[in-house]
Every structure is written in C-alpha cells, then in structure tokens.
Design an enzyme around this catalytic site. Structure first.
Site, short mmCIF file in Angstrom:
data_model
loop_
_atom_site.label_atom_id
_atom_site.label_comp_id
_atom_site.label_asym_id
_atom_site.label_seq_id
_atom_site.Cartn_x
_atom_site.Cartn_y
_atom_site.Cartn_z
N GLU A 414 0.80 -1.23 0.00
CA GLU A 414 0.00 0.00 0.00
C GLU A 414 0.83 1.27 0.00
O GLU A 414 0.81 2.06 0.95
CB GLU A 414 -0.99 -0.03 1.18
CG GLU A 414 -1.97 -1.18 1.00
CD GLU A 414 -3.08 -1.24 2.04
OE1 GLU A 414 -2.77 -1.07 3.23
OE2 GLU A 414 -4.23 -1.48 1.66
N GLU A 484 -4.26 -10.59 -0.01
CA GLU A 484 -5.08 -10.54 1.21
C GLU A 484 -6.50 -10.88 0.80
O GLU A 484 -7.00 -10.41 -0.22
CB GLU A 484 -5.06 -9.14 1.84
CG GLU A 484 -3.71 -8.76 2.40
CD GLU A 484 -3.66 -7.34 2.98
OE1 GLU A 484 -4.70 -6.85 3.47
OE2 GLU A 484 -2.58 -6.74 2.92
C1 GAL Z 1 -5.18 -4.05 3.98
C2 GAL Z 1 -3.78 -3.83 4.49
C3 GAL Z 1 -3.52 -4.58 5.76
C4 GAL Z 1 -4.65 -4.38 6.73
C5 GAL Z 1 -5.92 -4.84 6.10
C6 GAL Z 1 -7.13 -4.63 6.97
O1 GAL Z 1 -5.55 -2.99 3.19
O2 GAL Z 1 -2.84 -4.18 3.55
O3 GAL Z 1 -2.31 -4.13 6.31
O4 GAL Z 1 -4.77 -3.05 7.03
O5 GAL Z 1 -6.17 -4.11 4.95
O6 GAL Z 1 -7.04 -5.22 8.20
#
Ligand code: GAL
Length: 958
Positions: A414, A484
């Site tokens: 990010e 993620e």
């Molecule tokens: C993503 C980020 C993570 C965490 C997650 C939400 O955008 O990369 O570090 O913030 O969202 O828990």
C-alpha cells in the site's frame, strides 16, 4: 536549526556495512547482547545530550529495559509511554521528512566483557536485527553511525574499538524519524530495540557475503548448485558428493524442495577462515503460460498474512513463539506465508525452510497514509526518497536470498505508485532474477510477475480466473493471487469455501493469503486484551487491529478451524456409486503415502464400528472412488453416517502420527422424525394452562415452566449483537447491517399477542412481532401440543410489509435457570458455525460447559452458534431440559443477553447473570467478510420470508 537532523534526513544510514546474507549457522564466535540494558526516556529528540555515550558516564539512576523489547510495553504503569494503533493515518502531521518535537527518545546503555575464548585477531561486527524507528550507535565513546529501517538488519565494523573488558555500547533510539513515513503499516507503533543485538567475530579475510543458487530441473530431475562468495572458498554437500570451489556450478540428481516436501541438503561453505552451514533446497519458481509454477507444477497458496506479534512483547518474538506459529500453520494445512508487511526475524525463515512453507517476503515499506491526501507527496514518487527505498530493497534481498522458502519478493504494501517503487523492482530483478516480484498496489502491473489483489469479491475472482478481466492486456497473461482476502476480524471470515472452489476451478487463481494470522490484542491491566484507544491514544482505529485467525494468546479461533477444513489437501466426499467415497489428492506435489485413512460408522451420532480404509497412494491431482466396507449393523431408524479421516501415518516435525489432516462425512440415512406430540390435551388452571409437562400463561400463551423448571421471556427473536463483519466498512454503506438493523429497530422488537386459542388437542397463539415506528412485522403462530411426556412447538412465521434488510436470525428465545451449566448435543460441532462458516462443523455428539460454548472474541459480538442440532440437552445438578428439532436447528446458550453482548467492548465486560439465555434458531444470516472485504453471498443472506419449524421439549433429570 540548519539542515535536517540525521533522523529526519532522507538518507537511510551512515556508517553501516553493506547488507549481506544472514545465517545463524557459522562457527565464528558470537556474543548475544540481549538482556537488561540501562534506559533513559526523554520526551524529545534533543531533550538530553549525548554525553551518556562517552567514557565514564554514570547511569546509576537510569531505569532498566529488556532488549530485545519495546520500551512502551515495559516499565510500571505506563511510565515509558504506551503503544499506539493506527491503520492508515500517520499519528503526526504529514510534512515529510519532518517529525514532531514530541519524539520519545530512548537512550540505551549496555556494558559487556568479551567472553573467555574470544579469538585474538580478526575483526568484529555489531549487528542489530531490528530497531524502531532508528538508532544512533556508539561503542566505547566512538560514534559508529546511525540507521533507519525498523525491520531490517544493520551492521557496523567495530573490531579496533573492542576491549577485553568493560565495553560500553550506547544506542539512542527515536520513536519518529523520516523512516516512519515509510513504515505506515496497519499495526501498533512501538519503538525500541525489539530484535537481537549481537557481536560477531569476523576472522581476517572472512566472507562479506555469499549467495546460494540452487535450482531444480524437473525434466531432468537434477539440481544445479552454485554458491557465490566474495572471497575464495569451497562448497561441500557430502550427501550429494559435491565438493567444488565457490563460484563453480555443479549439476547433480536431487530431490526438489517444496512446501509439501521440504527436502534440504546439509552442506557447508568454508571461506576466509570461517565455516558456514548451508541448508540447501533445490527449487525453481517461475511464471510459465500465465501460471506460477514451482519445479514444473502449478502451486496453490493456502496462505496467511503474518505480522510478528506477541500480546506481552509486541514484535519482540522468541524462537519458541516463531516455532509455535509455524507448527500451528502446518497443523492447519497452511502452506504459505506473506510476511506482511516487512521481513520477519531471520530465524522465522529458517523454520519455513525446514518445516515447508512458501514465503512471500515483503519489504519494510508502506506509505498508506498518503492515500488520505490523494497520494500528494508520496515518498515512492519523490526521488529524494529513492536511496532509502533502494536501501530497504537491498536489505530485504541480501539478508534473505538464501532461503529456499522465499519464492517471491514483495516490494512492500500500500504505497500507491511511483518511480521509486519501479526502481526498487528493477534493482531486485537484476540482483535476483530467480524469483518473481510481487506488489499489489499498482493495478497496471508494470513491474511485477503476478497480478495481486486484496479483498476482491468472489464474482470478480471468477472473472479474473477466466481471464475476462478488463485492464492492461499484459496483465491478463499473469497468474493471479489474493495477497489478502477473507478479513478474519471477529466472528468469521465467511465465504472461504466459495473462494477455494474458485481457486480449484481456475488455473490462473493460485490461492491467497487470509488477512491475518493473529489478533494484535495487547495485554491490558483492565481490559484483558487492549486494542486501539485502550492506551490513551488520541487518534486510533479501535479493534481493527484484532483481525486474526488466532486470538492474541495463540488459541485458534473458529476461523482457523474453518480455514483448515476448507484448504485440506485431501477431499473426501460421497462417491458416485453407492457405498463408495471419492478421495481426491489436492496436494501440489505430494502423494498420499504419508497419510493413513480410517473410518467410523455413526448411528444417531454414536460410533458403532470403525476400521482402516485402504486408499491407494494417489499422486498429486489424482482421485479415486474407494469402496467402503459393508454397512455395519445399527439400530433401525437411526440416522447413519460414515466419517472418513486422513491422518498422519508417522510422526513429522510439525505433528505426531495420528494428527488429522482431512475428513469427510458421507450420509447414509436421514435423521429421525420428531414425536407427533399428541394425546394429552390442555387443561385450564386459573391464569395458567397445563399441557403435559409444560405450564403456559393463559394470557400470552408463553411457557412459564417445563417439568417444574421455570421458563422466562419466551418469544420470537431476530436480533444478534452485530459482528465486526455485520458492522461493515465505511465504503459499503448499503450493507452496513449493524447500523441498518439498529435503524430499523431490530434490537427492540415489540411483541403483541393477538389470540390464545385453546382446543382439545393443544393451544394456538397468534402474535405479531415488529419494531416501533415501522410498518414491517412478522406474523407468528405458535402451536403447542403434548403427548404427556413432552411438548411440541410448531412455529409459523409470515413477514408483513416490505423488509428492507435481511434478518440477523430467526428463531425462538427463552430464559432458563443458570444452574443448567452443561450442554450435550447431537449435531454439528464441536465449535461454532454460521451459514458461510460451516465447513468444519462435523456431525456427532458433543459436550461442553455453557462457558465453553462462548467464543471469546476480543471485542465481544455474536458468537457460539452450533449448527444442525438434532437434539440438545442442558443439564444442571437437579434438573435439565432436552430440545429436539425438525428440521435440525441452531442453538446458542449464554448467561448474558444480546444487549449485554452488544454493549460489551472487551471480554471482562461480560459478567454471567442468573439466566441462561437459550436461542433455538431456524435460520441465521451469514457472516461474510465486509469488515474489510465483500459481504455475505446471496445464498447465505437470511431474507425475511415465510418459515415453519418445530421443536420438541422434554424435561430431563439433573
Ligand atoms: C489491507 C492492508 C492490511 C490491513 C488490512 C485490513 O488494506 O494491507 O495491512 O490493514 O487491509 O485489516
């Protein structure tokens, strides 16, 4: 002030040695410098002078901290300040590279003698494995230099400065530096020397660096090994008969390394008077035909994002904790880790090599807070920062390049887009062409080898899987991963099964990494585990930091149990022919020879027979229909089910023989029907109606007692204490159910009785359940009958009006005495399940205390439902009740109300009351993942619709 102080300059370091490969296995002498250090905290960077680093300084009145450690987690009653949690925003004004005057500064002092036997001659280096956010270092009064890059290793040459006795090591650490702008990861801000500090002897002429190149040619079955070293040396791998000069290539037949079969060869590099142990894994990772492959095969990531976290020590982890993480991952079928969002402690990667985990190793880089500003001034697009970015990339790659487990380099997380980021990608590719490069934040994918996304909805994953996604042409040629997905905050994540089907359907979809491994709840004197705001922070993001598959103490949450089941590498399902099980080997590489298969035959939940099942050692990707034994004798009318389990046939490093890897249940016959419940008619008795063992209130029709056991507050219930996923995220206003449900008034429904009609057979109650101020409602008819031993309840629900939202739940609730503190049930278990988190629920007879039925989410919320209940018995010392259902039902039982659960912010807020609140549900709304990701899939939404269900209650003894 003129110029920038060192800690806010753009430069990443001064005086450090070039980064190099790290190994814990060398015969050079070393002195760990952890333990008690003298410590002084100042509120500002320049509040104290640097005389403490000079000779003869008396630190007698200083306090003590443990190194490795974060000072904010030490000291008494917050005397050293506290941790602070923000997700995206910087907790200081964004004015790079400046930082606030309030810049907590920890001066650290450590005296040490060289141990007996420290070699004469040669040099020495002082190594720091991690300091947040920067350090300025002196040895014996001489300044060595300074560095930034919290989760990166830095070394200084110190040979000529060392004395045999009474060396004084002084380290000044500032919480904030220009480096903080590059470290805006979603986690606690916790300054300190939080990883090891070590003094290492370096023989004269010892190697600066070495690079193990060990590839695998799957067509030939050979490995090619070349160990580059910056001084002449020899490389030996006795098991392979290899004995070559450093820099020379050799090709030999080998077994490849993979996460499933982590074959390592022990070897050594001797160079410049030093012996370095090598653990070599031969493997090649590359993109071919749009697919990510290892050793010629497509691989599927069943991954997690791992932050380093311990509830007492923050990011200072001991080896035991790292090993616990790896063992827990392996035991839960996880095969991959993304080291979100920085390189981990180096020992963690040794464990990944040895136990077998694919690793995406990520740079210590995130500038997410600039997104709030439209990315104005983003450091990755400002050339003044490029040396710092390149330094971070080099420190990532050079330290970790010799680990076979590391299969992708990730630029960071990010950071938006920019020339600086492209420069790091090019540098990495040039330095190590053997590994593909990952970065999620640039959708145009100019510099990466995989297309990576976070939290895409299922439907979009399907589109991408079919390579029908819009966007740059070259991107459609790339493999796709979810760096993620499935946000594991609170109860959930829901929808894992449906993602896994997509990964198995589309070759391009190569799995993902659940967000995230562990809740970052910090031990708190009042709240048990604290989250954002619990340490006096002005700016914070609440419990968004508790979004892991493990609770802070590393107890697996139901989400991890569910994930284990969903990603199991063997699937056991009903075969097409009756009397068979379909066994599929879903491994990428391994055959089934390490597993043994066993079966049990259950009749009404009781095992009536068991045995072993011969399953051929299928190769990866194969499947076969296996003949089950003849159906064992069992009671007539019983519900019959096969359970087939795949267990480890022998001990492994991560689990003992017998550990369950996968299981399946194959239904044979249907559950028994409920008793008809007729024959004993109602008898009027003043304001009461006697009906078999039950007493009903003649005015409301609600039960008052059952077999003498008092019953209170009976009625239809649609409410639940919203989960984090029900509450949703700001960017999904239309489905923030927590808010929408409250707006509609589902937490304060009113109940009106329209009629209580008694006839010869039973009692019929007509009622309407609806929220104030609205014209929607639920018309509910209860029909009570009895056979004299039990009572049967039929419930019919018809929605009225235009329901704008799905219902949280649909069922009945009643209060019972809290003395009923034990539960036994025949249904799904042993843990909680919801419509889209139900894969791990297994049919059987289960037992728990009422306390044990609760799932202790760090922020309390709806939890603990058990699925598919055929019968439930709640028992106390003197009395009990049995409930049966048709169809099977969900139940929750707890000693606090939904309102109590909803009001609680931390675990200790829940105090058991005198009533056992029992919910018997016909249906529940799903869970989804919209605390950050997509919501509940349409098939798991509980839309208001006509519904009918029946329950059967009988009193039991104590
Ligand atoms: C993503 C980020 C993570 C965490 C997650 C939400 O955008 O990369 O570090 O913030 O969202 O828990």
């Amino acid at each position: 002030m003129t110029g920038l102080p060192w800690y806010t300059s753009f430069a990443p370091e001064r005086g450090t040695l070039p980064p190099r490969a790290w190994t814990a296995d060398s015969d050079a002498a070393r002195l760990p410098l952890g333990g008690d250090w003298a410590f002084r905290l100042s509120p500002a960077a320049d509040a104290a002078d640097t005389s403490f680093a000079g000779p003869g300084f008396d630190a007698g009145d200083w306090r003590t901290v443990t190194v490795p450690g974060h000072w904010v987690l030490q000291g008494k009653d917050g005397e050293f300040g506290g941790p602070a949690y923000t997700n995206v925003v910087y907790p200081f004004p964004v004015d790079p590279p400046h930082v606030p005057d309030e810049n907590p500064t920890g001066d650290h002092l450590r005296r040490f003698d060289l141990p007996d036997g420290w070699p004469d001659g040669g040099g020495a280096v002082l190594r720091f494995d991690g300091v947040e956010s920067c350090a300025r270092v002196w040895l014996n009064g001489t300044e060595l230099g300074w560095f930034k890059g919290s989760r990166l290793a830095h070394e200084f040459a110190v040979g000529p400065l060392l004395r045999e006795r009474d060396n004084v090591l002084a380290v000044r650490v500032h919480q904030w530096s220009s480096g903080s702008y590059l470290e805006d990861q979603d986690q606690w801000w916790m300054p300190g020397i939080f990883r090891d500090v070590t003094l290492l002897h370096r023989p004269d002429g010892a190697p600066g660096d070495f690079f193990v190149h060990a590839s695998y040619d799957h067509a030939a079955g050979t490995g090619e090994l070349r160990v580059d070293c910056d001084v002449p040396g020899r490389v030996r791998v006795p098991e392979l008969g290899v004995d070559v000069a450093a820099g020379e290539s050799v090709t030999v037949p080998v077994e490849p390394w993979s996460a499933e079969v982590p074959r390592l060869y022990e070897g050594e590099l001797t160079a410049g008077g030093e012996r370095i142990g090598l653990r070599i894994g031969f493997r090649s990772v590359y993109v071919e035909d749009g697919v990510l492959k290892a050793n010629g095969r497509r691989i599927l990531f069943r991954g997690v994002n791992r932050h380093e976290f311990h509830p007492e020590t923050g990011r200072a982890l001991d080896l035991g904790t790292m090993r616990a993480d790896v063992e827990l991952m392996k035991r839960h079928n996880i095969n991959a880790v993304r080291t979100s969002h920085y390189p981990p402690h180096p020992a963690f990667l040794d464990l990944c090599d040895a136990y077998g985990l694919w690793v995406i190793d990520e740079g210590d880089l995130e500038t997410h807070g600039f997104e709030e500003l439209g990315w104005r001034g983003n450091p990755v697009d400002d050339e003044r920062w490029t040396p710092a970015l390149l330094d971070r990339a080099a420190r990532l790659v050079e330290r970790d390049k010799n680990h076979p487990s590391v299969v992708l380099w990730s630029l960071g997380n990010e950071c938006g887009t920019g020339a600086g980021l492209r420069a790091t990608a090019r540098w990495i590719r040039d330095r190590d062409p053997s590994r593909p490069v990952h970065y999620e934040g640039d959708r145009s994918c100019p510099e990466v080898d995989v297309y990576s996304r976070m939290y895409p909805p299922h439907a979009e994953v399907g589109t991408i899987g079919r390579r029908e996604d819009e966007g740059p042409e070259h991107r459609r040629e790339l493999p796709f991963i979810l760096c993620e997905y499935a946000h594991a905050m609170g109860n959930g994540p829901g929808g894992l099964t449906e993602y896994q089907r997509l990964f198995e359907t589309y070759e391009r979809c190569q799995g993902g990494f659940v967000w995230e491994w562990i809740d970052h709840g910090l031990a708190h004197p009042v709240h048990g585990y604290g989250y954002g705001g619990d340490f006096g922070e002005e700016l914070h993001d609440g419990n968004f930091v508790c979004d892991g598959l493990l609770f802070p103490d590393r107890t697996p949450s139901p989400g991890l149990v569910e994930y284990k089941k969903v990603i199991e590498p063997v699937r056991i399902a009903p075969g097409e022919r009756p009397g068979t099980a379909l066994v599929s080997n879903l491994h990428d590489v391994a055959d089934l020879s390490s597993l043994a298969f066993v079966w049990e035959f259950l009749a009404d939940g009781e095992a009536v027979a068991e045995g072993g099942l011969a399953v051929p050692p299928l190769t990866a990707g194969e499947r076969v229909e296996v003949e089950l034994p003849p159906v064992p004798a069992h009671p007539a009318g019983a519900e019959a089910v096969w359970t087939v389990r795949a267990v480890l046939a022998a001990d492994t490093v991560w689990a003992p023989a017998g550990h369950e890897v996968a299981w399946g249940q194959l239904p044979v016959s249907a559950p028994r029907p409920l008793p008809a419940g007729s024959g004993a008619g109602p008898v009027a008795d003043g304001g009461r109606i006697l009906l078999g063992p039950a007493v009903l209130d003649a005015r409301t029709g609600a039960p008052l007692s059952l077999g003498g056991l008092p019953v209170s507050a009976f009625g239809l219930d649609v409410w639940r204490a919203p989960t984090d996923n029900d509450e949703g995220a700001p960017w999904q206003p239309d489905t923030r159910w927590g808010t929408l449900w409250r707006e509609l008034g589902l937490h304060r429904m009113q109940h009106r009785t329209d009629a209580v009609a008694v006839d010869g057979e039973g009692v019929t109650v007509r009622s309407r359940v609806a929220p104030a101020a609205r014209d929607v409602g639920l018309a509910v008819t209860y029909r009570w009958t009895s056979d004299g031993t039990g009572v049967r309840l039929g419930v019919d629900v018809v929605p009225e009006g235009d329901w704008p939202v799905p219902l949280p739940r649909l069922g009945v609730r009643l209060g019972l005495p809290a003395a009923l503190d034990r539960a036994q049930w025949y249904g799904g278990g042993p843990g909680e399940a919801y419509p889209d988190t139900r894969a791990a629920a297994r049919l059987g007879i289960w037992e728990s205390t009422v306390a044990g039925l609760q799932t202790p989410y760090v922020r309390p919320q709806e939890n603990g439902a058990r699925i598919g209940t055929r019968w439930l018995e709640l028992t106390g010392p003197d009395a009990g009740v049995r409930v049966e259902g048709e169809p099977s039902f969900w139940f929750t039982a707890r000693r606090w109300t939904h309102a109590d659960l909803d009001a609680a912010a931390h675990r200790p807020d829940l105090v058991p009351g005198d009533t056992l609140w029992l919910n018997l549900d016909h249906a529940l709304h799903g869970i989804g993942s919209q605390s950050c990701g997509p919501g509940v899939l349409p098939e798991h939404r509980l839309e208001a619709a006509p519904a009918s269900f029946s329950l059967w209650f009988t009193p039991t003894g104590g």
